[in-house]
Design a protein around this motif. Structure first.
Motif, PDB file in Angstrom:
ATOM      1  N   CYS A  94       0.799  -1.083  -0.220  1.00  0.00           N
ATOM      2  CA  CYS A  94       0.086   0.129   0.169  1.00  0.00           C
ATOM      3  C   CYS A  94       0.365   1.153   0.302  1.00  0.00           C
ATOM      4  CB  CYS A  94      -0.921  -0.105   1.157  1.00  0.00           C
ATOM      5  SG  CYS A  94      -1.689   1.393   1.030  1.00  0.00           S
TER       6      CYS A  94
ATOM      7  N   SER B  98      -0.494   4.267   0.798  1.00  0.00           N
ATOM      8  CA  SER B  98      -1.122   5.201   1.491  1.00  0.00           C
ATOM      9  C   SER B  98       0.710   5.126   3.022  1.00  0.00           C
ATOM     10  CB  SER B  98      -1.825   5.388   1.441  1.00  0.00           C
ATOM     11  OG  SER B  98      -2.359   5.530   0.823  1.00  0.00           O
ATOM     12  N   GLU B  99       0.271   3.305   3.239  1.00  0.00           N
ATOM     13  CA  GLU B  99       1.411   2.984   4.428  1.00  0.00           C
ATOM     14  C   GLU B  99       2.799   2.992   4.220  1.00  0.00           C
ATOM     15  OE1 GLU B  99       1.406  -0.918   7.378  1.00  0.00           O
ATOM     16  OE2 GLU B  99       0.410  -1.154   5.091  1.00  0.00           O
TER      17      GLU B  99
ATOM     18  N   CYS C 274      -5.253   3.202   5.367  1.00  0.00           N
ATOM     19  CA  CYS C 274      -5.758   4.115   4.036  1.00  0.00           C
ATOM     20  C   CYS C 274      -6.874   2.934   4.281  1.00  0.00           C
ATOM     21  CB  CYS C 274      -5.668   4.359   3.143  1.00  0.00           C
ATOM     22  SG  CYS C 274      -5.101   2.857   1.621  1.00  0.00           S
TER      23      CYS C 274
ATOM     24  N   CYS D  22      -6.579  -0.315   3.003  1.00  0.00           N
ATOM     25  CA  CYS D  22      -5.426  -1.024   3.376  1.00  0.00           C
ATOM     26  C   CYS D  22      -5.593  -2.062   3.260  1.00  0.00           C
ATOM     27  CB  CYS D  22      -4.630  -0.488   4.774  1.00  0.00           C
ATOM     28  SG  CYS D  22      -3.272   0.522   4.255  1.00  0.00           S
TER      29      CYS D  22
ATOM     30  N   THR E 126      -6.638  -4.563   0.883  1.00  0.00           N
ATOM     31  CA  THR E 126      -7.747  -5.197  -0.080  1.00  0.00           C
ATOM     32  C   THR E 126      -7.081  -5.649  -0.768  1.00  0.00           C
ATOM     33  OG1 THR E 126      -8.929  -2.451   0.145  1.00  0.00           O
ATOM     34  CG2 THR E 126      -9.416  -4.184  -1.874  1.00  0.00           C
TER      35      THR E 126
ATOM     36  N   ASN F 173      -9.434  -6.458   5.584  1.00  0.00           N
ATOM     37  CA  ASN F 173     -10.637  -5.186   5.171  1.00  0.00           C
ATOM     38  C   ASN F 173     -11.812  -5.835   5.430  1.00  0.00           C
ATOM     39  OD1 ASN F 173     -11.516  -2.968   3.856  1.00  0.00           O
ATOM     40  ND2 ASN F 173      -9.739  -2.094   3.015  1.00  0.00           N
TER      41      ASN F 173
END
Length: 143
Positions: free
Chosen positions: A47, A49-50, A57, A60, A62, A81
């Motif tokens: 991910c 974002s992480e 996020c 995360c 998925t 998730n």
């Protein structure tokens, strides 16, 4: 006679695009069936974002959840998730509304579900809650 409007503008007129979308989804499912994103050295990316922020996020987990669902591991998917797993029936209804002529009640429900404002509240709240460091919110974090 009043003119009727096609409730599916573009979809019925573009079967090639629909076929390509289905083919891409099938290819993604085949990749996720064979590649475990939890394994070290997985070719699937982490991910972003992480990786950049260290925060989870809403998306995360998925890829790992979809992998688990393809292998019929519902508990594993929920652990990765839960929002994705719980929202899949709603997404299926929205997709069905776009692809097929649903009855009036189904179209009305799909229109309410498709309103972006409640989804924005849910996604932002979910992103905040899954990053809180105490129970029960830690259950929302992937893994």
């Amino acid at each position: 006679m009043p003119a009727t409007t096609d409730p599916l503008p573009g979809y019925r007129r573009h079967p090639v695009g629909l076929a390509l979308l289905g083919l891409a989804a099938a290819a993604g499912a085949v990749v996720l069936w064979h590649v475990d994103p939890r394994q070290a050295g997985s070719p699937l990316p982490p991910c972003p974002s992480e990786w950049l922020t260290g925060l989870f996020c809403p998306g995360c987990g998925t890829t790992r959840a979809l992998h688990a669902l393809l292998h019929l591991d519902i508990a594993g998917a929920l652990a990765m998730n839960p929002l994705l797993v719980l929202s899949l029936p709603l997404v299926a209804l929205l997709l069905a509304n776009q692809l097929f002529a649903l009855p009036a009640g189904g179209r009305s429900l799909a229109r309410r579900i498709g309103d972006a404002r409640p989804w924005a509240v849910v996604l932002i709240s979910y992103a905040v809650l899954r990053n809180l460091p105490w129970e029960p919110f830690t259950w929302l974090a992937p893994g």
